[in-house]
Design a protein around this motif. Structure first.
Motif, PDB file in Angstrom:
ATOM      1  N   GLY A  64      26.512  35.421 -13.672  1.00 46.84           N
ATOM      2  CA  GLY A  64      27.854  35.612 -13.610  1.00 46.84           C
ATOM      3  C   GLY A  64      28.548  35.777 -14.915  1.00 46.84           C
ATOM      4  O   GLY A  64      29.834  35.856 -14.895  1.00 46.84           O
ATOM      5  N   PHE A  65      27.800  35.950 -16.062  1.00 45.58           N
ATOM      6  CA  PHE A  65      28.262  35.768 -17.089  1.00 45.58           C
ATOM      7  C   PHE A  65      28.687  37.291 -17.520  1.00 45.58           C
ATOM      8  O   PHE A  65      27.980  38.150 -17.252  1.00 45.58           O
ATOM      9  CB  PHE A  65      27.136  35.591 -18.196  1.00 45.58           C
ATOM     10  CG  PHE A  65      26.904  33.852 -18.490  1.00 45.58           C
ATOM     11  CD1 PHE A  65      27.601  33.343 -19.412  1.00 45.58           C
ATOM     12  CD2 PHE A  65      25.880  33.321 -17.672  1.00 45.58           C
ATOM     13  CE1 PHE A  65      27.548  31.949 -19.423  1.00 45.58           C
ATOM     14  CE2 PHE A  65      25.864  32.113 -17.759  1.00 45.58           C
ATOM     15  CZ  PHE A  65      26.529  31.077 -18.629  1.00 45.58           C
ATOM     16  N   LEU A  66      30.012  37.419 -18.293  1.00 45.47           N
ATOM     17  CA  LEU A  66      30.412  38.486 -18.609  1.00 45.47           C
ATOM     18  C   LEU A  66      30.589  38.795 -19.845  1.00 45.47           C
ATOM     19  O   LEU A  66      30.643  37.658 -20.757  1.00 45.47           O
ATOM     20  CB  LEU A  66      32.015  38.727 -17.799  1.00 45.47           C
ATOM     21  CG  LEU A  66      31.800  38.602 -16.406  1.00 45.47           C
ATOM     22  CD1 LEU A  66      33.260  38.700 -15.740  1.00 45.47           C
ATOM     23  CD2 LEU A  66      30.872  39.785 -15.958  1.00 45.47           C
ATOM     24  N   ARG A  67      31.025  39.809 -20.537  1.00 48.84           N
ATOM     25  CA  ARG A  67      31.201  39.663 -22.120  1.00 48.84           C
ATOM     26  C   ARG A  67      32.641  39.063 -22.283  1.00 48.84           C
ATOM     27  O   ARG A  67      33.626  39.031 -21.776  1.00 48.84           O
ATOM     28  CB  ARG A  67      31.550  41.448 -22.533  1.00 48.84           C
ATOM     29  CG  ARG A  67      30.450  42.326 -22.348  1.00 48.84           C
ATOM     30  CD  ARG A  67      30.797  43.551 -22.597  1.00 48.84           C
ATOM     31  NE  ARG A  67      29.611  44.372 -22.506  1.00 48.84           N
ATOM     32  CZ  ARG A  67      29.354  45.662 -22.812  1.00 48.84           C
ATOM     33  NH1 ARG A  67      30.487  46.021 -24.035  1.00 48.84           N
ATOM     34  NH2 ARG A  67      28.364  46.385 -22.704  1.00 48.84           N
ATOM     35  N   ALA A  68      32.250  38.205 -23.275  1.00 51.14           N
ATOM     36  CA  ALA A  68      33.437  37.227 -23.835  1.00 51.14           C
ATOM     37  C   ALA A  68      34.673  38.102 -24.224  1.00 51.14           C
ATOM     38  O   ALA A  68      35.714  37.531 -24.052  1.00 51.14           O
ATOM     39  CB  ALA A  68      32.889  36.464 -24.789  1.00 51.14           C
ATOM     40  N   SER A  69      34.196  39.293 -24.832  1.00 51.59           N
ATOM     41  CA  SER A  69      35.521  40.117 -25.281  1.00 51.59           C
ATOM     42  C   SER A  69      36.345  40.461 -24.147  1.00 51.59           C
ATOM     43  O   SER A  69      37.690  40.561 -24.402  1.00 51.59           O
ATOM     44  CB  SER A  69      35.011  41.458 -25.717  1.00 51.59           C
ATOM     45  OG  SER A  69      34.202  42.129 -24.817  1.00 51.59           O
ATOM     46  N   LYS A  70      36.036  40.394 -22.957  1.00 49.06           N
ATOM     47  CA  LYS A  70      37.097  40.277 -21.678  1.00 49.06           C
ATOM     48  C   LYS A  70      38.222  39.337 -21.988  1.00 49.06           C
ATOM     49  O   LYS A  70      39.339  39.764 -21.407  1.00 49.06           O
ATOM     50  CB  LYS A  70      36.162  40.003 -20.614  1.00 49.06           C
ATOM     51  CG  LYS A  70      37.117  40.030 -19.235  1.00 49.06           C
ATOM     52  CD  LYS A  70      36.346  39.388 -17.893  1.00 49.06           C
ATOM     53  CE  LYS A  70      37.499  39.403 -16.828  1.00 49.06           C
ATOM     54  NZ  LYS A  70      36.787  39.273 -15.650  1.00 49.06           N
ATOM     55  N   TRP A  71      37.835  38.483 -22.481  1.00 49.90           N
ATOM     56  CA  TRP A  71      38.988  37.393 -22.757  1.00 49.90           C
ATOM     57  C   TRP A  71      39.580  37.406 -24.454  1.00 49.90           C
ATOM     58  O   TRP A  71      40.229  36.321 -24.507  1.00 49.90           O
ATOM     59  CB  TRP A  71      38.416  35.893 -22.501  1.00 49.90           C
ATOM     60  CG  TRP A  71      38.226  35.758 -20.828  1.00 49.90           C
ATOM     61  CD1 TRP A  71      39.075  35.581 -19.840  1.00 49.90           C
ATOM     62  CD2 TRP A  71      36.985  35.880 -20.093  1.00 49.90           C
ATOM     63  NE1 TRP A  71      38.541  35.518 -18.615  1.00 49.90           N
ATOM     64  CE2 TRP A  71      37.066  35.628 -18.767  1.00 49.90           C
ATOM     65  CE3 TRP A  71      35.618  36.175 -20.815  1.00 49.90           C
ATOM     66  CZ2 TRP A  71      36.175  35.679 -18.090  1.00 49.90           C
ATOM     67  CZ3 TRP A  71      34.602  36.040 -19.791  1.00 49.90           C
ATOM     68  CH2 TRP A  71      34.888  36.044 -18.444  1.00 49.90           C
TER      69      TRP A  71
END
Length: 92
Positions: free
Chosen positions: A45-52
């Protein structure tokens, strides 16, 4: 998180990640940020932190710096640069 190559592909890494995420939530953390393999961590479930708009303090590929919300919308409205302990920062 790392697993010795002779013991990989046995579910040890997945068990460590799942138990770590569960323990982090029990301890009151609402998110986790990792620098890791971009084909492995998204399985959990990890996503690119750049999303935030969350950034790493040193140069890394965007797809390798990831985050997960342990509670819904935990990272909403958050942004900035992660602060690592000095041991992680290499003097150039």
């Amino acid at each position: 998180m790392a697993v010795i190559p002779d013991f990989q592909k046995q579910g040890i890494g997945a068990t460590l990640i799942n138990k770590g995420m569960k323990k982090a939530k029990e301890m009151g953390f609402d998110s986790i940020i990792v620098l890791g393999h971009n084909e492995y961590y998204p399985k959990f479930g990890f996503l690119r932190a750049s999303k935030w708009n969350i950034k790493c303090p040193f140069e890394v590929p965007d797809e390798a710096f990831m985050a997960i919300e342990l509670t819904e919308k935990a990272l909403g409205g958050k942004s900035g640069t992660v602060k690592y302990p000095d041991e992680f920062i290499e003097d150039i």
